[in-house]
Enzyme design. Structure first.
Site, PDB file in Angstrom:
ATOM      1  N   GLU A 123     -17.854   1.950-102.834  1.00 18.73           N
ATOM      2  CA  GLU A 123     -17.336   3.026-103.700  1.00 18.73           C
ATOM      3  C   GLU A 123     -15.988   2.675-104.303  1.00 18.73           C
ATOM      4  O   GLU A 123     -15.454   3.409-105.124  1.00 18.73           O
ATOM      5  CB  GLU A 123     -17.214   4.336-102.912  1.00 18.73           C
ATOM      6  CG  GLU A 123     -18.523   5.063-102.693  1.00 18.73           C
ATOM      7  CD  GLU A 123     -19.318   5.265-103.972  1.00 18.73           C
ATOM      8  OE1 GLU A 123     -18.740   5.693-104.975  1.00 18.73           O
ATOM      9  OE2 GLU A 123     -20.528   4.968-103.956  1.00 18.73           O
ATOM     10  N   ARG A 149      -9.642 -19.827-121.381  1.00 19.03           N
ATOM     11  CA  ARG A 149      -9.900 -20.569-122.617  1.00 19.03           C
ATOM     12  C   ARG A 149      -8.714 -20.519-123.571  1.00 19.03           C
ATOM     13  O   ARG A 149      -8.654 -21.305-124.510  1.00 19.03           O
ATOM     14  CB  ARG A 149     -11.185 -20.069-123.289  1.00 19.03           C
ATOM     15  CG  ARG A 149     -11.108 -18.697-123.868  1.00 19.03           C
ATOM     16  CD  ARG A 149     -12.483 -18.165-124.205  1.00 19.03           C
ATOM     17  NE  ARG A 149     -13.105 -18.864-125.317  1.00 19.03           N
ATOM     18  CZ  ARG A 149     -12.824 -18.635-126.611  1.00 19.03           C
ATOM     19  NH1 ARG A 149     -11.924 -17.732-126.940  1.00 19.03           N
ATOM     20  NH2 ARG A 149     -13.439 -19.298-127.556  1.00 19.03           N
ATOM     21  N   ASP A 196     -11.751 -17.027-133.749  1.00 20.01           N
ATOM     22  CA  ASP A 196     -12.731 -16.190-133.053  1.00 20.01           C
ATOM     23  C   ASP A 196     -12.558 -14.716-133.409  1.00 20.01           C
ATOM     24  O   ASP A 196     -11.477 -14.303-133.829  1.00 20.01           O
ATOM     25  CB  ASP A 196     -12.570 -16.340-131.533  1.00 20.01           C
ATOM     26  CG  ASP A 196     -13.236 -17.608-131.028  1.00 20.01           C
ATOM     27  OD1 ASP A 196     -14.178 -18.072-131.677  1.00 20.01           O
ATOM     28  OD2 ASP A 196     -12.796 -18.108-129.978  1.00 20.01           O
ATOM     29  N   PRO A 202     -13.959   0.483-113.208  1.00 24.58           N
ATOM     30  CA  PRO A 202     -14.484   1.149-114.412  1.00 24.58           C
ATOM     31  C   PRO A 202     -13.539   2.233-114.914  1.00 24.58           C
ATOM     32  O   PRO A 202     -13.665   2.691-116.041  1.00 24.58           O
ATOM     33  CB  PRO A 202     -15.810   1.752-113.928  1.00 24.58           C
ATOM     34  CG  PRO A 202     -15.719   1.814-112.448  1.00 24.58           C
ATOM     35  CD  PRO A 202     -14.787   0.718-112.028  1.00 24.58           C
TER      36      PRO A 202
HETATM   37  C1  LIG Z   1     -19.788   0.561-107.561  1.00 27.84           C
HETATM   38  S1  LIG Z   1     -18.204   0.197-108.206  1.00 27.84           S
HETATM   39  C2  LIG Z   1     -17.294   1.590-107.725  1.00 27.84           C
HETATM   40  C3  LIG Z   1     -17.245   2.616-108.777  1.00 27.84           C
HETATM   41  C4  LIG Z   1     -16.359   3.805-108.435  1.00 27.84           C
HETATM   42  N1  LIG Z   1     -16.916   4.589-107.367  1.00 27.84           N
HETATM   43  C5  LIG Z   1     -16.206   4.669-109.691  1.00 27.84           C
HETATM   44  O1  LIG Z   1     -17.140   5.409-109.989  1.00 27.84           O
HETATM   45  O2  LIG Z   1     -15.187   4.569-110.375  1.00 27.84           O
HETATM   46  C6  LIG Z   1     -17.638  -1.091-107.165  1.00 27.84           C
HETATM   47  C7  LIG Z   1     -16.578  -1.970-107.748  1.00 27.84           C
HETATM   48  O3  LIG Z   1     -17.068  -2.635-108.904  1.00 27.84           O
HETATM   49  C8  LIG Z   1     -16.016  -2.926-109.797  1.00 27.84           C
HETATM   50  N2  LIG Z   1     -16.403  -2.436-111.131  1.00 27.84           N
HETATM   51  C9  LIG Z   1     -17.459  -1.637-111.405  1.00 27.84           C
HETATM   52  N3  LIG Z   1     -17.567  -1.387-112.708  1.00 27.84           N
HETATM   53  C10 LIG Z   1     -16.553  -2.049-113.304  1.00 27.84           C
HETATM   54  C11 LIG Z   1     -16.122  -2.165-114.658  1.00 27.84           C
HETATM   55  N4  LIG Z   1     -16.749  -1.552-115.648  1.00 27.84           N
HETATM   56  N5  LIG Z   1     -15.045  -2.947-114.912  1.00 27.84           N
HETATM   57  C12 LIG Z   1     -14.385  -3.557-113.915  1.00 27.84           C
HETATM   58  N6  LIG Z   1     -14.754  -3.481-112.613  1.00 27.84           N
HETATM   59  C13 LIG Z   1     -15.810  -2.740-112.305  1.00 27.84           C
HETATM   60  C14 LIG Z   1     -14.765  -2.272-109.241  1.00 27.84           C
HETATM   61  O4  LIG Z   1     -13.966  -3.271-108.632  1.00 27.84           O
HETATM   62  C15 LIG Z   1     -15.316  -1.283-108.246  1.00 27.84           C
HETATM   63  O5  LIG Z   1     -14.438  -1.055-107.181  1.00 27.84           O
END
Ligand SMILES: C[S@@+](CC[C@H](N)C(=O)[O-])C[C@H]1O[C@@H](n2cnc3c(N)ncnc32)[C@H](O)[C@@H]1O
Length: 258
Positions: free
Chosen positions: A116, A154, A169, A89
């Site tokens: 995490e 795609r 698209d 994220p």
């Molecule tokens: C619970 S999340 C960890 C979030 C992290 N502690 C933070 O707050 O930045 C677990 C995993 O989900 C994935 N993830 C969560 N949200 C995401 C997003 N918006 N885009 C891409 N991957 C995501 C990532 O690989 C991350 O390591």
């Protein structure tokens, strides 16, 4: 193109990649999706992939050792150099432009976090780029990986039956797509715009361009401010705006009459 996915849930990723256009792209050998489970590269009998976070606090962190070993085996599984992406994220927001650039690479790897997230040292040394699919938090990177596999898959030459459909698209030329209609021509919910039945290809193209511009103006105006419009597009957008104002006035008058 080859996409390697490092994930604790390989079945989920494989199932996502097996359906629809992306499944067909794999069958046509335009796309190869391989999964790698860090649990298979652990060194203890419990197959541990995580531990608590230094400094305390809730949540576990994915360990360096299993991920490093997995990435090494993954890198050596094919001759092409691999661009490693951590789904996070905190990464740069995924856009169609980024998808198009990734689709041109011969090989990428997607590292899916859980808990995490991943030990920061592994990210610093093994990852080329971090990408996010939006400003919200998922419980793992697998859904984000599936999104990238679909969006990139795609775009592989021959994946879509009609290559033009990707060009038309939303976002491909910086605009949203125009509305689409199918059978029947007349329905209780309304009728198909007459121009689409006219067989006049120039008029249809003009209508579609106007709708694309108008929809973008209504729904995502910031996209319009990011691109220069030529004189014809400006004229079409002005026409759409005038028609939209008239339509809204009529709707309000009708509501008052009711
Ligand atoms: C619970 S999340 C960890 C979030 C992290 N502690 C933070 O707050 O930045 C677990 C995993 O989900 C994935 N993830 C969560 N949200 C995401 C997003 N918006 N885009 C891409 N991957 C995501 C990532 O690989 C991350 O390591």
């Amino acid at each position: 193109m080859r996409i390697d996915v490092v994930t604790l849930f390989p079945d989920f990723v494989r199932q996502c990649a097996a359906v629809g256009v992306v499944g067909r792209a794999q069958q046509r050998e335009l796309l190869q999706v391989e999964t790698w489970n860090p649990r298979d590269y652990t060194t203890d009998r419990h197959r541990t992939v995580d531990s608590s976070s230094y400094g305390g606090g809730p949540g576990m962190v994915m360990l360096i050792q299993p991920l490093r070993a997995t990435l090494e085996v993954m890198r050596n599984a094919a001759p092409e150099p691999v661009h490693v992406i951590y789904l996070s994220p905190q990464g740069a927001r995924l856009t169609q432009g980024r998808v198009e650039a990734l689709a041109k690479r011969p090989r990428i790897a997607l590292l899916c976090g859980r808990y995490e997230g991943v030990d920061e040292r592994l990210l610093t040394h093994e990852v080329d780029e971090e990408l996010s699919i939006g400003d919200y938090v998922l419980s793992g990177g697998e859904l984000a990986a599936a999104v990238i596999i679909d969006a990139v898959g795609r775009l592989q030459d021959g994946a879509l039956n009609d290559a033009q459909s990707a060009e038309q698209d939303s976002f491909s030329d910086g605009l949203l797509d125009c509305p689409h209609y199918a059978k029947p021509v007349h329905d209780a919910l309304g009728s198909v715009p007459e121009v689409l039945l006219s067989g006049d290809h120039a008029a249809i193209a003009r209508w579609r361009q106007k709708q694309s511009l108008g929809r973008t103006w209504l729904r995502r105006p910031e996209l319009l401010s990011q691109r220069a419009l030529d004189a014809q597009s400006r004229a079409l957008l002005d026409e759409f705006r005038r028609e939209h104002v008239q339509y809204e006035q009529k709707r309000q008058n009708d509501a008052v009459d009711d």
